[in-house]
Motif scaffolding. Structure first.
Motif: not given
Length: 203
Positions: A49-51, A76-81, A145-153
């Motif tokens: 939503l934010l992205a 606003v950039q989102m980096i996906f899992q 803004y960057i949104i990091c969605d579990e980027i390092s799992t």
């Protein structure tokens, strides 16, 4: 310049239960916020939503008091899992990267991205290598803004630490706001200046 969700209502279908009801969220430019909750609590939904990938049924997503721009590179950039879902599999990495501007070689080096990778297709990299590429791409295009969605799992512990060190260092240089979506409370405490913990009442 703040990014905020105001009075958000969202569900994935008219007859389905609400994922979010009257939710508010705000982050200031340069701030580092971790959104922490177990799986299934709406973290990724909030991120999308934010992205601008999802639209709320009610409420607003605002950047500096205005809706996100409908065209051009989103601030606003989102980096996906799962990075393989965020790139065009038919394009070589150089073309994907240059879509957002001329690459900063020093930043690629900081992420351990070899120049030879740029002449490969996404499928020719490992999941961890492709994730590093996607993180660097988000930072290169000048996002506010960057949104990091579990980027390092999908990365080992040492690589996780290296990646987050570079992300936070670059974000500090550019005064970029960082939203880290995670179910790892230790990570949330290490990388953020503020933790937002989603509760069952929020969904």
């Amino acid at each position: 310049m703040a990014l905020e969700a105001k009075n958000i209502y969202f569900r994935y279908g008219k007859k389905l239960p609400w994922i979010m009801e009257d939710m508010d969220f705000k982050i200031e430019e340069g701030e580092r916020v971790a959104v922490f909750a177990p799986s299934g609590y709406g973290k990724t939904t909030l991120a999308m939503l934010l992205a601008g990938y999802l639209k709320p049924e009610k409420g607003e997503i605002l950047l500096d008091g205005k809706p996100l721009p409908p065209k051009g590179v989103c601030p606003v950039q989102m980096i996906f899992q799962h990075p393989e879902k965020a790139v065009n599999p038919r394009w070589k990495l150089r073309k994907i990267l240059e879509e957002g501007g001329i690459p900063d070689i020093s930043l690629l080096d900081a992420f351990g991205i070899e120049s030879a990778w740029l002449d490969r297709y996404p499928a020719e990299l490992s999941g961890g290598e492709l994730q590093r590429f996607c993180i660097a791409r988000a930072l290169l295009i000048g996002a506010k803004y960057i949104i990091c969605d579990e980027i390092s799992t999908m990365l080992d512990t040492i690589t996780q630490a290296q990646i987050w060190n570079v992300v936070l260092e670059e974000a500090k240089k550019k005064n970029t706001g960082v939203i880290a979506i995670t179910h790892n409370k230790y990570l949330a405490q290490r990388i953020s200046t503020r933790i937002v913990e989603l509760q069952a009442d929020d969904i």
